[in-house]
Design a protein around this motif. Sequence first.
Motif, PDB file in Angstrom:
ATOM      1  N   VAL A  67       0.622   1.281   8.293  1.00  0.00           N
ATOM      2  CA  VAL A  67      -0.001   2.135   7.293  1.00  0.00           C
ATOM      3  C   VAL A  67       1.112   2.656   6.399  1.00  0.00           C
ATOM      4  O   VAL A  67       2.112   3.181   6.900  1.00  0.00           O
ATOM      5  N   ILE A  68       0.933   2.521   5.094  1.00  0.00           N
ATOM      6  CA  ILE A  68       1.930   2.989   4.132  1.00  0.00           C
ATOM      7  C   ILE A  68       1.256   3.977   3.185  1.00  0.00           C
ATOM      8  O   ILE A  68       0.287   3.642   2.506  1.00  0.00           O
ATOM      9  N   ASN A  69       1.774   5.204   3.159  1.00  0.00           N
ATOM     10  CA  ASN A  69       1.245   6.228   2.266  1.00  0.00           C
ATOM     11  C   ASN A  69       1.696   5.972   0.833  1.00  0.00           C
ATOM     12  O   ASN A  69       2.862   5.705   0.578  1.00  0.00           O
ATOM     13  N   ARG A 103      -5.769   7.840  -6.450  1.00  0.00           N
ATOM     14  CA  ARG A 103      -6.378   6.604  -6.934  1.00  0.00           C
ATOM     15  C   ARG A 103      -5.973   5.425  -6.057  1.00  0.00           C
ATOM     16  O   ARG A 103      -6.787   4.566  -5.742  1.00  0.00           O
ATOM     17  N   HIS A 104      -4.722   5.351  -5.667  1.00  0.00           N
ATOM     18  CA  HIS A 104      -4.217   4.357  -4.721  1.00  0.00           C
ATOM     19  C   HIS A 104      -3.501   5.131  -3.637  1.00  0.00           C
ATOM     20  O   HIS A 104      -2.346   5.512  -3.807  1.00  0.00           O
ATOM     21  N   HIS A 105      -4.189   5.411  -2.537  1.00  0.00           N
ATOM     22  CA  HIS A 105      -3.708   6.379  -1.551  1.00  0.00           C
ATOM     23  C   HIS A 105      -2.961   5.733  -0.383  1.00  0.00           C
ATOM     24  O   HIS A 105      -1.921   6.229   0.037  1.00  0.00           O
ATOM     25  N   ASN A 140      -1.069  13.510  -2.086  1.00  0.00           N
ATOM     26  CA  ASN A 140      -1.439  14.512  -1.082  1.00  0.00           C
ATOM     27  C   ASN A 140      -1.125  14.084   0.342  1.00  0.00           C
ATOM     28  O   ASN A 140      -1.438  14.794   1.287  1.00  0.00           O
ATOM     29  N   GLY A 141      -0.538  12.911   0.510  1.00  0.00           N
ATOM     30  CA  GLY A 141      -0.072  12.481   1.820  1.00  0.00           C
ATOM     31  C   GLY A 141      -1.131  11.841   2.694  1.00  0.00           C
ATOM     32  O   GLY A 141      -2.333  11.900   2.429  1.00  0.00           O
ATOM     33  N   THR A 142      -0.636  11.217   3.750  1.00  0.00           N
ATOM     34  CA  THR A 142      -1.461  10.618   4.798  1.00  0.00           C
ATOM     35  C   THR A 142      -0.989  11.230   6.106  1.00  0.00           C
ATOM     36  O   THR A 142       0.218  11.365   6.330  1.00  0.00           O
TER      37      THR A 142
END
Length: 133
Positions: free
Chosen positions: A59-61, A45-47, A65-67
């Motif tokens: 970029v902050i994960n 929902r907030h990835h 399920n990860g980035t």
Amino acid sequence: MITLVLLHPLQGTPVQTWTFQDESVIRLGRAHDNDVVLLSAVVSRHHVEVKKHGNGWEVINLGTNGTYLEGKRVDKVSVEDGMTIRLARSGPKIQINLTVHNFPKVPLPPQTQPMDTPDSHASSSTSIYPLPD
């Protein structure tokens, strides 16, 4: 200015773009309160947050399920112009551009067409992933 580009899952070509002028935080995820909404079962929902950090961006994960960057899971990484992140191991690919590119305008599928899309800012647009051929 920062531009996020949804890439076609197979061809790697631009499918949809979002350009942000003055934001210091850009949120991506499945929930409708994100700046970029990506409807995919593997996207949280907030990835991801793309945040202004000093003179650059990071970029902050936030997603379960990860980035991924170049196939490796990342929690936080500095943005480099043209880099591509993937939301989850099999999710959407997002290219991040810090310089101006002339991407072709790609029409959205009818079910995701925003009611009013100003050229300068396309926040809160929805993309459905995976995209039909």
